[in-house]
Motif scaffolding. Structure first.
Motif, mmCIF file in Angstrom:
data_model
loop_
_atom_site.group_PDB
_atom_site.id
_atom_site.type_symbol
_atom_site.label_atom_id
_atom_site.label_comp_id
_atom_site.label_asym_id
_atom_site.label_seq_id
_atom_site.Cartn_x
_atom_site.Cartn_y
_atom_site.Cartn_z
ATOM 1 N N LEU A 23 0.810 -1.218 0.000
ATOM 2 C CA LEU A 23 0.000 0.000 0.000
ATOM 3 C C LEU A 23 0.845 1.270 0.000
ATOM 4 C CD1 LEU A 23 -2.708 -1.117 2.587
ATOM 5 C CD2 LEU A 23 -3.142 -0.596 0.172
ATOM 6 N N SER A 24 2.119 1.144 0.338
ATOM 7 C CA SER A 24 2.990 2.325 0.341
ATOM 8 C C SER A 24 3.073 2.968 -1.040
ATOM 9 C CB SER A 24 4.389 1.952 0.841
ATOM 10 O OG SER A 24 5.009 1.024 -0.041
ATOM 11 N N ALA A 25 2.641 2.231 -2.062
ATOM 12 C CA ALA A 25 2.591 2.804 -3.413
ATOM 13 C C ALA A 25 1.585 3.948 -3.509
ATOM 14 C CB ALA A 25 2.253 1.711 -4.426
ATOM 15 N N LEU A 26 0.703 4.074 -2.507
ATOM 16 C CA LEU A 26 -0.267 5.176 -2.489
ATOM 17 C C LEU A 26 0.385 6.506 -2.125
ATOM 18 C CD1 LEU A 26 -3.212 3.378 -0.634
ATOM 19 C CD2 LEU A 26 -3.201 4.083 -3.049
ATOM 20 N N GLU A 27 1.571 6.452 -1.544
ATOM 21 C CA GLU A 27 2.282 7.684 -1.196
ATOM 22 C C GLU A 27 2.725 8.410 -2.460
ATOM 23 O OE1 GLU A 27 4.363 6.894 3.122
ATOM 24 O OE2 GLU A 27 5.558 6.610 1.313
ATOM 25 N N ASN A 28 2.671 9.719 -2.411
ATOM 26 C CA ASN A 28 3.225 10.523 -3.498
ATOM 27 C C ASN A 28 3.612 11.891 -2.942
ATOM 28 O OD1 ASN A 28 0.831 12.130 -3.434
ATOM 29 N ND2 ASN A 28 -0.167 10.710 -4.856
ATOM 30 N N GLU A 29 3.947 12.819 -3.803
ATOM 31 C CA GLU A 29 4.398 14.131 -3.345
ATOM 32 C C GLU A 29 3.311 14.896 -2.614
ATOM 33 O OE1 GLU A 29 5.895 16.204 -6.711
ATOM 34 O OE2 GLU A 29 7.696 14.962 -6.894
ATOM 35 N N GLN A 30 2.058 14.521 -2.834
ATOM 36 C CA GLN A 30 0.936 15.258 -2.251
ATOM 37 C C GLN A 30 0.397 14.654 -0.964
ATOM 38 O OE1 GLN A 30 -1.474 15.203 -5.966
ATOM 39 N NE2 GLN A 30 -1.430 17.433 -5.822
ATOM 40 N N ARG A 31 0.801 13.422 -0.631
ATOM 41 C CA ARG A 31 0.226 12.782 0.548
ATOM 42 C C ARG A 31 1.128 11.689 1.079
ATOM 43 N NH1 ARG A 31 -3.998 9.933 -3.493
ATOM 44 N NH2 ARG A 31 -2.745 8.093 -3.984
ATOM 45 N N THR A 32 1.021 11.462 2.381
ATOM 46 C CA THR A 32 1.682 10.324 3.016
ATOM 47 C C THR A 32 0.754 9.119 2.946
ATOM 48 O OG1 THR A 32 0.726 10.800 5.176
ATOM 49 C CG2 THR A 32 2.824 11.898 4.625
ATOM 50 N N LEU A 33 1.258 7.963 3.322
ATOM 51 C CA LEU A 33 0.412 6.767 3.362
ATOM 52 C C LEU A 33 -0.734 6.968 4.343
ATOM 53 C CD1 LEU A 33 -0.325 3.843 2.733
ATOM 54 C CD2 LEU A 33 1.381 3.119 4.430
ATOM 55 N N SER A 34 -0.437 7.532 5.521
ATOM 56 C CA SER A 34 -1.495 7.715 6.523
ATOM 57 C C SER A 34 -2.571 8.670 6.013
ATOM 58 C CB SER A 34 -0.913 8.226 7.839
ATOM 59 O OG SER A 34 -0.317 9.492 7.685
ATOM 60 N N GLN A 35 -2.186 9.695 5.271
ATOM 61 C CA GLN A 35 -3.175 10.618 4.726
ATOM 62 C C GLN A 35 -4.026 9.940 3.655
ATOM 63 O OE1 GLN A 35 -0.447 13.742 3.684
ATOM 64 N NE2 GLN A 35 -0.745 14.835 5.615
ATOM 65 N N ALA A 36 -3.416 9.067 2.868
ATOM 66 C CA ALA A 36 -4.190 8.292 1.899
ATOM 67 C C ALA A 36 -5.182 7.377 2.621
ATOM 68 C CB ALA A 36 -3.258 7.467 1.013
ATOM 69 N N ALA A 37 -4.736 6.790 3.745
ATOM 70 C CA ALA A 37 -5.623 5.909 4.518
ATOM 71 C C ALA A 37 -6.803 6.683 5.092
ATOM 72 C CB ALA A 37 -4.827 5.229 5.627
ATOM 73 N N LEU A 38 -6.555 7.902 5.554
ATOM 74 C CA LEU A 38 -7.652 8.729 6.073
ATOM 75 C C LEU A 38 -8.593 9.130 4.947
ATOM 76 C CD1 LEU A 38 -5.655 10.952 8.581
ATOM 77 C CD2 LEU A 38 -7.318 9.179 9.151
ATOM 78 N N ARG A 39 -8.044 9.462 3.789
ATOM 79 C CA ARG A 39 -8.879 9.818 2.645
ATOM 80 C C ARG A 39 -9.737 8.619 2.239
ATOM 81 N NH1 ARG A 39 -9.692 14.480 2.224
ATOM 82 N NH2 ARG A 39 -11.586 13.513 1.457
ATOM 83 N N TYR A 40 -9.207 7.401 2.403
ATOM 84 C CA TYR A 40 -9.976 6.217 2.027
ATOM 85 C C TYR A 40 -11.262 6.107 2.843
ATOM 86 C CZ TYR A 40 -11.587 1.551 1.214
ATOM 87 O OH TYR A 40 -12.403 0.492 0.897
ATOM 88 N N VAL A 41 -11.174 6.209 4.168
ATOM 89 C CA VAL A 41 -12.394 6.057 4.964
ATOM 90 C C VAL A 41 -13.339 7.235 4.747
ATOM 91 C CG1 VAL A 41 -11.289 4.584 6.683
ATOM 92 C CG2 VAL A 41 -11.379 7.051 7.066
ATOM 93 N N LEU A 42 -12.787 8.426 4.508
ATOM 94 C CA LEU A 42 -13.633 9.588 4.251
ATOM 95 C C LEU A 42 -14.320 9.491 2.896
ATOM 96 C CD1 LEU A 42 -11.327 12.439 5.600
ATOM 97 C CD2 LEU A 42 -13.424 11.563 6.664
ATOM 98 N N ASN A 43 -13.820 8.619 2.039
ATOM 99 C CA ASN A 43 -14.417 8.438 0.727
ATOM 100 C C ASN A 43 -15.793 7.795 0.804
ATOM 101 O OD1 ASN A 43 -13.980 8.408 -2.322
ATOM 102 N ND2 ASN A 43 -14.338 6.225 -1.966
ATOM 103 N N HIS A 44 -16.065 7.068 1.888
ATOM 104 C CA HIS A 44 -17.369 6.391 1.994
ATOM 105 C C HIS A 44 -18.446 7.418 2.340
ATOM 106 C CE1 HIS A 44 -20.547 3.615 2.973
ATOM 107 N NE2 HIS A 44 -19.779 2.616 2.550
#
Length: 310
Positions: free
Chosen positions: A248-269
């Motif tokens: 899942l670390s592949a979700l990291e990029n210049e705009q977000r950390t892995l943890s921020q991607a994880a938070l965005r995931y639950v907020l997506n619902h």
């Protein structure tokens, strides 16, 4: 910071809240009260307006720290606390018993005193198991607490759909606090759709899977004494989670950390009102809050998550 309605209550909360379990000091390793207060102040400075605590966090210590932060600005902060796991009412085995509304009201009033306020915005039943007599006692206590203005809305902390339906059988349940993350998606099947259908606010605890989705742990991590994660490294599920996080670390990029991607995931619902990651330092609070303004996950991101952590 972006804001959402808590279900049908009309209460507006920041989509990233502050989970105040760790600052209680008795479950998540070393923590300094001064830093805890600074972390909450940093969160509020960045637009967080929602703090979640409980009477059992540090045996009330978390609530007393929250009181210091909300003093003088109570009307600017949405506060939730929980009751049902701590108290002087115990059965012969030493388990807490809340079998009358009076005992529950007493527990809520003790929380109000520690919080230095005459009301809380959300009061959660903190029981994770279905004890029928206690469910009825909580439902009656909720009615009284709402009537007397001591709580504005009520909820339950559980992922048990039957339990949720029982609490909501007369339509009086306002919110549910539930464990949900990329690594724990079971509530997507039935629980979250039910909450959305009935206008019940979903408050997500564990959106970072107790820190695993920060990517900072390994099989060699040694958790300190007093940290409930100390024995995790011996569990097969922990290694499995680490393996998934590696991918899942592949979700990291210049705009977000892995943890921020994880938070965005639950907020997506669409059922979710807020996520309440914990923080013990201002820098952690800042990273969490920033997730609110990070880009949404793409269709490709969501497909990757489905394949990696189904």
């Amino acid at each position: 910071m972006h804001y959402r309605k808590l279900g049908k209550t009309g209460i507006e909360i920041s989509e990233i809240g502050f989970g105040a379990w760790a600052i209680g000091g008795d479950a998540w390793g070393p923590v300094e009260d001064t830093q805890s207060i600074e972390a909450m102040n940093k969160a509020l400075e960045l637009g967080v307006n929602f703090i979640d605590t409980a009477d059992v966090y540090g045996s009330g210590h978390s609530e007393t720290l929250v009181a210091k932060v909300i003093k003088g600005r109570r009307d600017q902060v949405v506060v939730s606390t929980k009751g049902g796991l701590m108290g002087h009412h115990r059965d012969p085995k030493g388990e807490p018993v809340y079998d009358t509304p009076e005992k529950i009201i007493e527990a809520c009033e003790a929380s109000l005193r520690r919080l230095g306020t005459d009301y809380v915005d959300i009061y959660f039943c903190h029981l994770w198991w279905d004890k029928h007599e206690e469910t009825e006692a909580f439902m009656r206590a909720f009615e009284i607490l709402k009537r007397d203005g001591k709580v504005k809305s009520v909820g339950v902390s559980t992922e048990n759909l039957d339990y949720i339906k029982h609490f909501n059988r007369e339509g009086g349940l306002d919110a549910v606090q539930l464990d949900y993350s990329i690594l724990n998606r079971t509530t997507e099947k039935e629980v979250l759709p039910y909450l959305q259908e009935h206008g019940i606010g979903a408050v997500v605890r564990g959106p970072l899977k107790m820190g695993i989705l920060t990517g900072k742990f390994s099989k060699d991590t040694v958790f300190p004494e007093g940290d409930i994660r100390r024995n995790w490294t011996k569990e097969p599920w922990f290694q499995d989670s680490l393996d998934k996080v590696d991918r899942l670390s592949a979700l990291e990029n210049e705009q977000r950390t892995l943890s921020q991607a994880a938070l965005r995931y639950v907020l997506n619902h669409p059922a979710v009102s807020a996520a309440i990651p914990g923080a013990k330092t201002p820098s952690q609070a800042e990273l969490n809050a920033a997730a609110s303004v990070r880009p949404l996950l793409s269709k490709e991101d969501l497909q990757f998550i489905d394949e990696t952590a189904p």
